[in-house]
Motif scaffolding. Structure first.
Motif, PDB file in Angstrom:
ATOM      1  N   SER A 234      13.661 -21.281  14.749  1.00 12.90           N
ATOM      2  CA  SER A 234      12.543 -19.638  15.294  1.00 12.90           C
ATOM      3  C   SER A 234      13.061 -18.980  15.764  1.00 12.90           C
ATOM      4  O   SER A 234      13.469 -19.408  16.978  1.00 12.90           O
ATOM      5  CB  SER A 234      11.074 -20.503  14.772  1.00 12.90           C
ATOM      6  N   ARG A 235      12.785 -17.927  15.506  1.00 15.70           N
ATOM      7  CA  ARG A 235      13.480 -16.646  16.295  1.00 15.70           C
ATOM      8  C   ARG A 235      11.802 -16.222  16.904  1.00 15.70           C
ATOM      9  O   ARG A 235      12.440 -14.793  17.738  1.00 15.70           O
ATOM     10  CB  ARG A 235      14.264 -16.198  16.308  1.00 15.70           C
ATOM     11  N   SER A 236      11.492 -16.065  16.248  1.00 15.35           N
ATOM     12  CA  SER A 236       9.726 -15.363  16.173  1.00 15.35           C
ATOM     13  C   SER A 236       9.273 -15.824  17.747  1.00 15.35           C
ATOM     14  O   SER A 236       8.778 -16.829  18.104  1.00 15.35           O
ATOM     15  CB  SER A 236       9.208 -15.464  14.613  1.00 15.35           C
TER      16      SER A 236
ATOM     17  N   PHE B 180       5.108 -17.128  17.167  1.00 15.06           N
ATOM     18  CA  PHE B 180       5.795 -18.077  16.316  1.00 15.06           C
ATOM     19  C   PHE B 180       5.683 -19.472  16.845  1.00 15.06           C
ATOM     20  O   PHE B 180       5.091 -20.372  17.558  1.00 15.06           O
ATOM     21  CB  PHE B 180       6.468 -18.473  15.373  1.00 15.06           C
ATOM     22  N   ASN B 181       7.042 -19.600  18.460  1.00 10.97           N
ATOM     23  CA  ASN B 181       6.775 -20.098  19.427  1.00 10.97           C
ATOM     24  C   ASN B 181       5.564 -20.273  20.193  1.00 10.97           C
ATOM     25  O   ASN B 181       5.310 -21.710  20.504  1.00 10.97           O
ATOM     26  CB  ASN B 181       8.422 -19.328  19.594  1.00 10.97           C
ATOM     27  N   VAL B 182       5.299 -19.408  20.408  1.00  9.43           N
ATOM     28  CA  VAL B 182       3.597 -19.878  20.963  1.00  9.43           C
ATOM     29  C   VAL B 182       2.414 -20.016  20.427  1.00  9.43           C
ATOM     30  O   VAL B 182       2.202 -21.242  21.118  1.00  9.43           O
ATOM     31  CB  VAL B 182       2.803 -18.282  21.605  1.00  9.43           C
TER      32      VAL B 182
END
Length: 133
Positions: free
Chosen positions: A14-16, A19-21
């Motif tokens: 993922s690069r978002s 979404f990572n959080v």
């Protein structure tokens, strides 16, 4: 723990940022839930005469992860975030698989002596061998 491993692996492609959080919060939820389950389930697994020593040993091993936590930043800078996330995910999946082998304690009497605990373990091994055939 499987939830923690899955959400740790989901971060890698993922690069978002949002979404990572979200995946990091899901991982934290999974680890916290597993810690609380260990606090309850651990007392049911040890016989009365070894309960405090066994839980003390379990908490010491659990705190090793907290001791290693600050060093993960150094590992991230040296090898990248992917290595750390794969390590977290693999350890989480191993813990989830090992948890499947824990004996059922619902409706069972908690063992008071070491001999009773050995008997429970032998029954579990025998049941596992019968189900495997």
């Amino acid at each position: 723990m499987a939830l923690t491993g899955t959400s740790s692996l989901a971060v890698i492609p993922s690069r978002s940022e949002w979404f990572n959080v979200v995946c990091a919060l899901i991982s934290k939820f999974g680890v916290t839930s597993a810690w609380n389950v260990m606090a309850i389930m651990g007392h049911e697994l040890y016989p009365t005469v070894l309960r405090h020593r066994g839980m003390g040993a379990a908490y010491v091993v659990g705190r090793i992860g907290a001791i290693c936590g600050p060093f993960m930043k150094n590992l991230t800078t040296a090898y990248g975030l992917v290595v750390v996330l794969v390590m977290y995910a693999s350890l989480s999946f191993i813990a989830a698989i090992l948890a499947l082998f824990m004996p059922e304690t619902k409706g069972q009497e908690i063992p008071d002596t070491i001999e009773e605990a050995e008997h429970v373990i032998l029954e579990f091994i025998l049941l596992f061998e019968i189900n495997r055939m």
